[in-house]
Design an enzyme around this catalytic site. Structure first.
Site, PDB file in Angstrom:
ATOM      1  N   GLY A 228      -9.542   4.586  -5.238  1.00 23.15           N
ATOM      2  CA  GLY A 228      -8.203   4.006  -5.424  1.00 23.15           C
ATOM      3  C   GLY A 228      -7.098   4.674  -4.618  1.00 23.15           C
ATOM      4  O   GLY A 228      -7.260   4.978  -3.434  1.00 23.15           O
ATOM      5  N   VAL A 229      -5.980   4.902  -5.293  1.00 25.46           N
ATOM      6  CA  VAL A 229      -4.826   5.537  -4.631  1.00 25.46           C
ATOM      7  C   VAL A 229      -5.219   6.906  -4.087  1.00 25.46           C
ATOM      8  O   VAL A 229      -4.900   7.274  -2.952  1.00 25.46           O
ATOM      9  CB  VAL A 229      -3.663   5.722  -5.655  1.00 25.46           C
ATOM     10  CG1 VAL A 229      -2.545   6.566  -5.082  1.00 25.46           C
ATOM     11  CG2 VAL A 229      -3.128   4.376  -6.095  1.00 25.46           C
ATOM     12  N   ASP A 230      -5.963   7.665  -4.893  1.00 24.12           N
ATOM     13  CA  ASP A 230      -6.394   9.026  -4.532  1.00 24.12           C
ATOM     14  C   ASP A 230      -7.157   9.006  -3.206  1.00 24.12           C
ATOM     15  O   ASP A 230      -6.874   9.754  -2.272  1.00 24.12           O
ATOM     16  CB  ASP A 230      -7.309   9.538  -5.658  1.00 24.12           C
ATOM     17  CG  ASP A 230      -7.374  11.050  -5.733  1.00 24.12           C
ATOM     18  OD1 ASP A 230      -8.101  11.553  -6.601  1.00 24.12           O
ATOM     19  OD2 ASP A 230      -6.702  11.721  -4.922  1.00 24.12           O
TER      20      ASP A 230
ATOM     21  N   ASN B 222      -7.222  12.815 -10.197  1.00 24.20           N
ATOM     22  CA  ASN B 222      -7.998  13.206 -11.387  1.00 24.20           C
ATOM     23  C   ASN B 222      -7.867  14.720 -11.516  1.00 24.20           C
ATOM     24  O   ASN B 222      -7.326  15.377 -10.626  1.00 24.20           O
ATOM     25  CB  ASN B 222      -9.469  12.769 -11.279  1.00 24.20           C
ATOM     26  CG  ASN B 222     -10.160  13.389 -10.094  1.00 24.20           C
ATOM     27  OD1 ASN B 222     -10.241  14.609  -9.964  1.00 24.20           O
ATOM     28  ND2 ASN B 222     -10.630  12.545  -9.190  1.00 24.20           N
TER      29      ASN B 222
ATOM     30  N   ASP C  92       0.856  -1.195   0.000  1.00 23.58           N
ATOM     31  CA  ASP C  92       0.000   0.000   0.000  1.00 23.58           C
ATOM     32  C   ASP C  92       0.892   1.244   0.000  1.00 23.58           C
ATOM     33  O   ASP C  92       1.697   1.436   0.907  1.00 23.58           O
ATOM     34  CB  ASP C  92      -0.855  -0.044   1.287  1.00 23.58           C
ATOM     35  CG  ASP C  92      -1.772   1.148   1.425  1.00 23.58           C
ATOM     36  OD1 ASP C  92      -2.750   1.036   2.180  1.00 23.58           O
ATOM     37  OD2 ASP C  92      -1.517   2.200   0.788  1.00 23.58           O
TER      38      ASP C  92
ATOM     39  N   THR D  17      -3.775   2.405 -14.205  1.00 24.35           N
ATOM     40  CA  THR D  17      -4.080   0.965 -14.372  1.00 24.35           C
ATOM     41  C   THR D  17      -5.271   0.513 -13.530  1.00 24.35           C
ATOM     42  O   THR D  17      -5.589  -0.679 -13.498  1.00 24.35           O
ATOM     43  CB  THR D  17      -2.852   0.112 -13.979  1.00 24.35           C
ATOM     44  OG1 THR D  17      -2.565   0.337 -12.589  1.00 24.35           O
ATOM     45  CG2 THR D  17      -1.650   0.439 -14.825  1.00 24.35           C
ATOM     46  N   GLY D  18      -5.946   1.422 -12.871  1.00 26.02           N
ATOM     47  CA  GLY D  18      -7.132   1.049 -12.091  1.00 26.02           C
ATOM     48  C   GLY D  18      -8.385   1.559 -12.778  1.00 26.02           C
ATOM     49  O   GLY D  18      -8.761   1.090 -13.858  1.00 26.02           O
TER      50      GLY D  18
HETATM   51  N1  APR Z   1      -1.385   1.668  -2.935  1.00 22.58           N
HETATM   52  C1  APR Z   1      -0.799   1.354  -4.117  1.00 22.58           C
HETATM   53  N2  APR Z   1      -1.491   1.119  -5.240  1.00 22.58           N
HETATM   54  C2  APR Z   1      -2.842   1.195  -5.162  1.00 22.58           C
HETATM   55  C3  APR Z   1      -3.530   1.525  -3.966  1.00 22.58           C
HETATM   56  C4  APR Z   1      -2.730   1.768  -2.816  1.00 22.58           C
HETATM   57  N3  APR Z   1      -3.283   2.093  -1.637  1.00 22.58           N
HETATM   58  N4  APR Z   1      -4.869   1.534  -4.235  1.00 22.58           N
HETATM   59  C5  APR Z   1      -5.007   1.205  -5.533  1.00 22.58           C
HETATM   60  N5  APR Z   1      -3.804   0.990  -6.096  1.00 22.58           N
HETATM   61  C6  APR Z   1      -3.473   0.597  -7.463  1.00 22.58           C
HETATM   62  C7  APR Z   1      -4.586   0.018  -8.292  1.00 22.58           C
HETATM   63  O1  APR Z   1      -4.675  -1.384  -8.060  1.00 22.58           O
HETATM   64  C8  APR Z   1      -4.094   0.318  -9.703  1.00 22.58           C
HETATM   65  O2  APR Z   1      -3.197  -0.687 -10.135  1.00 22.58           O
HETATM   66  O3  APR Z   1      -3.106   1.800  -8.151  1.00 22.58           O
HETATM   67  C9  APR Z   1      -3.319   1.623  -9.554  1.00 22.58           C
HETATM   68  C10 APR Z   1      -4.043   2.865 -10.081  1.00 22.58           C
HETATM   69  O4  APR Z   1      -5.421   2.728  -9.797  1.00 22.58           O
HETATM   70  P1  APR Z   1      -6.364   3.994  -9.435  1.00 22.58           P
HETATM   71  O5  APR Z   1      -6.091   4.424  -8.062  1.00 22.58           O
HETATM   72  O6  APR Z   1      -7.758   3.592  -9.813  1.00 22.58           O
HETATM   73  O7  APR Z   1      -5.861   5.176 -10.399  1.00 22.58           O
HETATM   74  P2  APR Z   1      -6.106   5.419 -11.954  1.00 22.58           P
HETATM   75  O8  APR Z   1      -6.347   4.156 -12.693  1.00 22.58           O
HETATM   76  O9  APR Z   1      -4.985   6.313 -12.376  1.00 22.58           O
HETATM   77  O10 APR Z   1      -7.487   6.238 -11.985  1.00 22.58           O
HETATM   78  C11 APR Z   1      -7.501   7.533 -11.437  1.00 22.58           C
HETATM   79  O11 APR Z   1      -9.354   7.005 -10.051  1.00 22.58           O
HETATM   80  O12 APR Z   1      -9.382   7.146  -7.789  1.00 22.58           O
HETATM   81  C12 APR Z   1      -9.740   7.795  -8.924  1.00 22.58           C
HETATM   82  O13 APR Z   1      -9.627  10.103  -8.332  1.00 22.58           O
HETATM   83  C13 APR Z   1      -8.995   9.091  -9.075  1.00 22.58           C
HETATM   84  O14 APR Z   1     -10.349   9.785 -10.911  1.00 22.58           O
HETATM   85  C14 APR Z   1      -9.075   9.281 -10.563  1.00 22.58           C
HETATM   86  C15 APR Z   1      -8.930   7.863 -11.100  1.00 22.58           C
END
Ligand code: APR
Length: 170
Positions: free
Chosen positions: A33-35, A25, A11, A124-125
């Site tokens: 997700g990460v955000d 975003n 994480d 990638t999410g």
């Molecule tokens: N730590 C590390 N990696 C993570 C975590 C974490 N806590 N949570 C999720 N991930 C991974 C996901 O599995 C994925 O492989 O981070 C990668 C990116 O996923 P997202 O967080 O969905 O980001 P992204 O695909 O760039 O989409 C961005 O999602 O959360 C919203 O506000 C954000 O609108 C924006 C969009």
């Protein structure tokens, strides 16, 4: 100087680094997700600074491929570098925008004097970029970028992502 690339399966909000990169975003006002994890764990200071950025230079939000830094709040880091990845479209997505996320984040890290930077697998999410393609773009871009950053740490949330990156690094 070539940057050292390391991999962690875990994480990103638990990492100790000078800068932690957020897969944000364009609104800069949080998400899932990460955000979501970074704002939840980092606390309200991060969003407060994001709001200030929106009220000033980034009135129209942060553009895809751009990067901007804020405090890291309660995270084990000095800064969060927010960057907006491209959403994957099967009708041909522009890899240069994803590459720009890594290049611009390293440029901001250099401006800050950050020496260790933790990256998630951007786009990638929710943004549905295929992991193998995104990993290749990430590693190639970091390797090709001239930066004073000493360590780039890719922090992969799931085992498959870790394996994909590991094949590129080891
Ligand atoms: N730590 C590390 N990696 C993570 C975590 C974490 N806590 N949570 C999720 N991930 C991974 C996901 O599995 C994925 O492989 O981070 C990668 C990116 O996923 P997202 O967080 O969905 O980001 P992204 O695909 O760039 O989409 C961005 O999602 O959360 C919203 O506000 C954000 O609108 C924006 C969009």
């Amino acid at each position: 100087m070539t940057v050292r690339i390391t991999l962690v399966h875990g994480d990103i909000t638990e990492q100790h680094a000078d800068a932690i990169v957020n897969a944000a975003n364009s609104s800069l006002l949080g998400g899932g997700g990460v955000d979501g994890a970074i704002h939840r764990r980092g606390g309200p200071e991060i969003l407060a600074e994001c709001r200030k950025l929106r009220a000033s230079y980034y009135g129209r939000g942060l553009g895809t491929g751009q990067a901007v830094a804020t405090t890291a709040g309660r995270l084990n880091a000095r800064w969060v570098i927010h960057t907006v990845g491209p959403v994957y479209q099967a009708s041909g997505s522009d890899p240069s925008l994803l590459a720009s996320c890594y290049r611009e984040s390293l440029r901001v890290a250099d401006e800050l004097g950050a020496r260790t930077v933790a990256f998630p697998a951007i786009s990638t999410g929710v943004y549905r970029w295929p992991m193998d393609d995104a990993a290749r773009i990430a590693v190639e871009t970091v390797r090709a970028t001239d930066t004073a950053v000493e360590e780039v740490r890719f922090v992969l949330f799931d085992e498959r992502a870790y394996q994909v990156f590991a094949e590129l690094i080891h």
